[in-house]
Motif scaffolding. Structure first.
Motif, PDB file in Angstrom:
ATOM      1  N   GLU A 227       0.637  -1.411  -0.081  1.00  0.00           N
ATOM      2  CA  GLU A 227      -0.120   0.092  -0.353  1.00  0.00           C
ATOM      3  C   GLU A 227       0.739   1.115   0.106  1.00  0.00           C
ATOM      4  OE1 GLU A 227      -4.714  -1.343   2.701  1.00  0.00           O
ATOM      5  OE2 GLU A 227      -2.354  -0.260   3.460  1.00  0.00           O
ATOM      6  N   ILE A 228       0.657   2.277  -0.782  1.00  0.00           N
ATOM      7  CA  ILE A 228       1.021   3.431  -0.773  1.00  0.00           C
ATOM      8  C   ILE A 228       0.068   4.465  -0.821  1.00  0.00           C
ATOM      9  CG2 ILE A 228       2.804   4.752  -2.406  1.00  0.00           C
ATOM     10  CD1 ILE A 228       2.139   1.923  -2.790  1.00  0.00           C
ATOM     11  N   ARG A 229       0.531   5.672  -0.360  1.00  0.00           N
ATOM     12  CA  ARG A 229      -0.390   6.695   0.131  1.00  0.00           C
ATOM     13  C   ARG A 229       0.129   7.885  -1.111  1.00  0.00           C
ATOM     14  NH1 ARG A 229      -2.255  11.592   3.216  1.00  0.00           N
ATOM     15  NH2 ARG A 229      -3.944  11.861   3.086  1.00  0.00           N
ATOM     16  N   ALA A 230      -0.238   8.176  -2.049  1.00  0.00           N
ATOM     17  CA  ALA A 230       0.816   9.058  -2.576  1.00  0.00           C
ATOM     18  C   ALA A 230      -0.095  10.024  -3.184  1.00  0.00           C
ATOM     19  CB  ALA A 230       1.487   8.566  -3.680  1.00  0.00           C
ATOM     20  N   LYS A 231       0.871  11.333  -3.816  1.00  0.00           N
ATOM     21  CA  LYS A 231       0.040  12.362  -4.414  1.00  0.00           C
ATOM     22  C   LYS A 231       0.996  12.734  -5.680  1.00  0.00           C
ATOM     23  CE  LYS A 231      -0.217  16.457  -2.670  1.00  0.00           C
ATOM     24  NZ  LYS A 231      -0.794  18.138  -1.908  1.00  0.00           N
ATOM     25  N   LEU A 232       0.428  12.548  -6.647  1.00  0.00           N
ATOM     26  CA  LEU A 232       1.298  12.881  -8.322  1.00  0.00           C
ATOM     27  C   LEU A 232       1.415  14.196  -8.514  1.00  0.00           C
ATOM     28  CD1 LEU A 232      -1.092   9.438 -10.421  1.00  0.00           C
ATOM     29  CD2 LEU A 232       1.246   9.345  -8.418  1.00  0.00           C
ATOM     30  N   PRO A 233       2.685  13.718  -9.522  1.00  0.00           N
ATOM     31  CA  PRO A 233       3.001  15.124  -9.824  1.00  0.00           C
ATOM     32  C   PRO A 233       2.181  15.496 -11.387  1.00  0.00           C
ATOM     33  CG  PRO A 233       3.981  13.064 -10.633  1.00  0.00           C
ATOM     34  CD  PRO A 233       3.411  13.118  -9.556  1.00  0.00           C
ATOM     35  N   SER A 234       2.378  16.686 -11.545  1.00  0.00           N
ATOM     36  CA  SER A 234       1.907  17.335 -12.636  1.00  0.00           C
ATOM     37  C   SER A 234       2.371  17.989 -13.882  1.00  0.00           C
ATOM     38  CB  SER A 234       0.385  17.952 -12.891  1.00  0.00           C
ATOM     39  OG  SER A 234       0.655  19.249 -12.964  1.00  0.00           O
ATOM     40  N   GLY A 235       2.179  17.994 -15.146  1.00  0.00           N
ATOM     41  CA  GLY A 235       2.402  18.446 -16.400  1.00  0.00           C
ATOM     42  C   GLY A 235       3.091  17.396 -17.811  1.00  0.00           C
ATOM     43  N   GLY A 236       2.878  18.440 -18.721  1.00  0.00           N
ATOM     44  CA  GLY A 236       2.492  17.358 -19.693  1.00  0.00           C
ATOM     45  C   GLY A 236       4.430  16.719 -19.659  1.00  0.00           C
ATOM     46  N   GLY A 237       4.578  15.712 -19.835  1.00  0.00           N
ATOM     47  CA  GLY A 237       5.945  14.932 -20.239  1.00  0.00           C
ATOM     48  C   GLY A 237       6.044  14.027 -18.380  1.00  0.00           C
ATOM     49  N   THR A 238       5.361  14.713 -17.386  1.00  0.00           N
ATOM     50  CA  THR A 238       6.358  14.241 -16.095  1.00  0.00           C
ATOM     51  C   THR A 238       5.778  12.328 -16.631  1.00  0.00           C
ATOM     52  OG1 THR A 238       3.343  14.864 -14.863  1.00  0.00           O
ATOM     53  CG2 THR A 238       6.240  15.952 -14.797  1.00  0.00           C
ATOM     54  N   VAL A 297      -5.970  13.122  -9.057  1.00  0.00           N
ATOM     55  CA  VAL A 297      -4.728  12.739  -8.778  1.00  0.00           C
ATOM     56  C   VAL A 297      -3.671  13.638  -8.003  1.00  0.00           C
ATOM     57  CG1 VAL A 297      -3.567  13.028 -10.916  1.00  0.00           C
ATOM     58  CG2 VAL A 297      -3.905  10.770  -9.385  1.00  0.00           C
ATOM     59  N   SER A 298      -3.775  14.595  -8.299  1.00  0.00           N
ATOM     60  CA  SER A 298      -2.381  15.755  -8.290  1.00  0.00           C
ATOM     61  C   SER A 298      -2.454  17.344  -7.648  1.00  0.00           C
ATOM     62  CB  SER A 298      -1.817  16.764  -9.498  1.00  0.00           C
ATOM     63  OG  SER A 298      -1.303  15.494 -10.558  1.00  0.00           O
ATOM     64  N   ILE A 357       7.143  16.831 -23.367  1.00  0.00           N
ATOM     65  CA  ILE A 357       7.551  17.813 -22.583  1.00  0.00           C
ATOM     66  C   ILE A 357       6.506  18.497 -22.694  1.00  0.00           C
ATOM     67  CG2 ILE A 357       9.554  18.272 -20.749  1.00  0.00           C
ATOM     68  CD1 ILE A 357      10.719  16.220 -20.905  1.00  0.00           C
ATOM     69  N   ASP A 358       6.471  19.784 -22.305  1.00  0.00           N
ATOM     70  CA  ASP A 358       5.494  20.996 -22.125  1.00  0.00           C
ATOM     71  C   ASP A 358       6.607  21.778 -22.042  1.00  0.00           C
ATOM     72  OD1 ASP A 358       4.016  23.334 -22.082  1.00  0.00           O
ATOM     73  OD2 ASP A 358       2.847  22.350 -20.509  1.00  0.00           O
ATOM     74  N   SER A 359       6.669  22.479 -22.941  1.00  0.00           N
ATOM     75  CA  SER A 359       8.416  24.075 -22.805  1.00  0.00           C
ATOM     76  C   SER A 359       7.609  24.541 -21.788  1.00  0.00           C
ATOM     77  CB  SER A 359       7.736  24.298 -24.576  1.00  0.00           C
ATOM     78  OG  SER A 359       6.470  25.239 -24.315  1.00  0.00           O
ATOM     79  N   ASN A 360       6.785  24.853 -21.060  1.00  0.00           N
ATOM     80  CA  ASN A 360       5.744  25.779 -19.752  1.00  0.00           C
ATOM     81  C   ASN A 360       6.689  24.765 -18.376  1.00  0.00           C
ATOM     82  OD1 ASN A 360       5.975  27.979 -21.274  1.00  0.00           O
ATOM     83  ND2 ASN A 360       3.487  26.943 -21.823  1.00  0.00           N
ATOM     84  N   PHE A 361       6.915  23.789 -18.550  1.00  0.00           N
ATOM     85  CA  PHE A 361       7.061  22.875 -17.533  1.00  0.00           C
ATOM     86  C   PHE A 361       8.072  23.648 -16.543  1.00  0.00           C
ATOM     87  CE2 PHE A 361       9.074  19.800 -15.327  1.00  0.00           C
ATOM     88  CZ  PHE A 361       8.700  18.991 -13.705  1.00  0.00           C
ATOM     89  N   ILE A 362       8.244  23.526 -15.403  1.00  0.00           N
ATOM     90  CA  ILE A 362       9.202  23.904 -14.806  1.00  0.00           C
ATOM     91  C   ILE A 362       9.832  23.308 -12.991  1.00  0.00           C
ATOM     92  CG2 ILE A 362       9.680  25.659 -12.417  1.00  0.00           C
ATOM     93  CD1 ILE A 362       9.910  26.827 -15.715  1.00  0.00           C
ATOM     94  N   GLU A 363       8.538  22.751 -12.646  1.00  0.00           N
ATOM     95  CA  GLU A 363       8.506  21.583 -11.647  1.00  0.00           C
ATOM     96  C   GLU A 363       7.390  21.199 -11.196  1.00  0.00           C
ATOM     97  OE1 GLU A 363       9.701  22.895  -7.280  1.00  0.00           O
ATOM     98  OE2 GLU A 363      11.605  23.820  -8.583  1.00  0.00           O
ATOM     99  N   SER A 364       8.069  19.775 -10.722  1.00  0.00           N
ATOM    100  CA  SER A 364       6.508  18.617 -10.301  1.00  0.00           C
ATOM    101  C   SER A 364       7.009  18.097  -8.755  1.00  0.00           C
ATOM    102  CB  SER A 364       4.991  18.712 -10.940  1.00  0.00           C
ATOM    103  OG  SER A 364       4.184  18.371 -10.732  1.00  0.00           O
ATOM    104  N   THR A 365       6.364  17.801  -8.268  1.00  0.00           N
ATOM    105  CA  THR A 365       7.209  16.604  -7.513  1.00  0.00           C
ATOM    106  C   THR A 365       5.150  15.720  -7.573  1.00  0.00           C
ATOM    107  OG1 THR A 365       7.561  18.420  -5.850  1.00  0.00           O
ATOM    108  CG2 THR A 365       7.122  16.215  -4.628  1.00  0.00           C
ATOM    109  N   MET A 366       5.866  14.643  -7.434  1.00  0.00           N
ATOM    110  CA  MET A 366       5.396  13.079  -6.539  1.00  0.00           C
ATOM    111  C   MET A 366       5.586  13.350  -4.844  1.00  0.00           C
ATOM    112  SD  MET A 366       5.219   9.088  -7.150  1.00  0.00           S
ATOM    113  CE  MET A 366       7.151   8.900  -7.303  1.00  0.00           C
TER     114      MET A 366
END
Length: 375
Positions: A227-238, A297-298, A357-366
């Protein structure tokens, strides 16, 4: 002076006048503080601390021995009594600051414990903690990480895959674009949560960085519930993933070792979470897979789970099943899952699954709240 009073001892009116004059004189020129009434000062509690012991908790039983018993100790200055609240239960008053409580809801659950410290003048302060407690048979718990210690992930539990140059080891066989590091910029535990962050930055010849953790050489297992409790990153290419590989990969290679994808998600298909099996009979773009759609999901945590037995794999999110793998003809080609596997957590960028990968992507976190393995 004696002679004067002796001569005047029978002159009562005169003596009375003298004493009255003296009293009036003192009253007129004396210290007004004699008549001041001092208000009682408020007493404010301070330095409130709460410690919680989960009975039977150790490395093998991270949520206690199954009795559901916890022992709480509260201390504070300027305090005459304490009040304890266990979840939504009624507050229980206590003078010593020591109290024991038993939870009865079956399973492993999170509980909010709140303590109040009261002073003699009725002033109050409070603090709280959240604990995970198991009620029921705990004999099957074999491994867990609650990520309760800030800083790098526990070196006793996790190793890293590190990219050693691009483009060769940036792609990792899937044409991915990230460089994996063990920097705190990319992987850190904060406030009870593991954070794996993919970033857009020029680093060692790559345009993106991220992290990949694995329990290889530290913990592996055969059969059980993960079992893993998680929140996922977002952004094209992640491309975040929670998965396992056979511990015999160094001797038999992939896909003969078997791969279990508990969860993978592509930001270009936001909300669709997938589980998949990779075996010698079907791997890469495998047809052994299933998915479901989560609108948040994110933005919200969800519990991703696989139940692995000698007969089948059952995948679910928040206990809603979306895929079951149980090939009728089990052999080394369709079922390489009677040997140990180890855990892997990572966020990739791009690649065959993540896509453009979205050209506007900067960062995102799982973010991962916990991982729990029981057998």
């Amino acid at each position: 002076m004696y002679f004067m009073f002796k001569k005047l001892k029978y002159s009562t009116p005169l003596i009375t006048s003298i004493f009255c004059a003296l009293i009036l004189s003192c009253s007129a020129g004396g210290d007004d503080s004699i008549a001041t009434i001092t208000e009682p000062q408020e007493v404010i509690p301070s330095n409130l601390a709460l410690t919680i012991e989960i009975v039977g908790k150790d490395a093998n039983y991270p949520f206690g021995d199954g009795s559901g018993v916890i022992k709480c100790t509260a201390t504070a200055a300027n305090t005459i009594k304490y009040g304890f609240k266990f979840g939504n239960d009624t507050e229980q008053e206590n003078i010593t600051g020591n109290i024991q409580h038993t939870f009865t809801t079956k399973g492993t659950n999170d509980y909010l414990i709140t303590v109040f410290a009261y002073s003699s003048t009725g002033n109050v302060i409070s603090t709280f903690k959240t604990v995970s407690v198991m009620v029921g048979n705990q004999s099957g718990v074999t491994w867990a990480d609650e990520f309760n210690t800030d800083g790098p992930p526990s070196p006793a539990k996790w190793n890293y895959d590190i990219s050693n140059g691009c483009p060769n080891l940036c792609g990792w066989g899937n044409n991915e674009a990230q460089y994996y590091t063990n920097r705190l910029d990319n992987v850190i535990v904060e406030n009870g949560v593991l954070k794996i962050t993919a970033k857009k930055e020029n680093y060692q010849g790559a345009q993106y960085t991220s992290a990949k953790l694995l329990t290889k050489g530290k913990f592996d297992f055969k059969y059980g519930i993960i079992e893993i409790r998680a929140k996922l990153p977002s952004g094209g290419g992640t491309w975040p993933a929670i998965w396992t590989l056979g511990s015999n990969i160094t001797s038999v290679g992939w896909p003969a070792c078997g791969e279990i994808d508990i969860m993978e998600h592509a930001g270009n298909r936001q909300g669709t979470v997938q589980s998949a099996m990779h075996t010698p009979s079907s791997y890469g773009n495998t047809f052994n897979k299933g998915s479901q759609i989560l609108s948040n999901v994110s933005t919200e945590f969800h519990i991703y789970k696989v139940e692995w037995t000698s007969e089948e794999m059952v995948f679910s999110v928040d206990n809603i099943e979306h895929y079951r793998y149980n090939p009728s003809n089990k052999n080394s080609s369709t079922w390489p899952y009677d040997a140990n596997q180890y855990l892997i957590l990572n966020v990739a960028m791009g690649g065959s699954f993540g896509g453009a990968i979205d050209s506007n992507f900067i960062e995102s976190t799982m973010e991962i709240d916990y991982i729990r393995v029981s057998q």
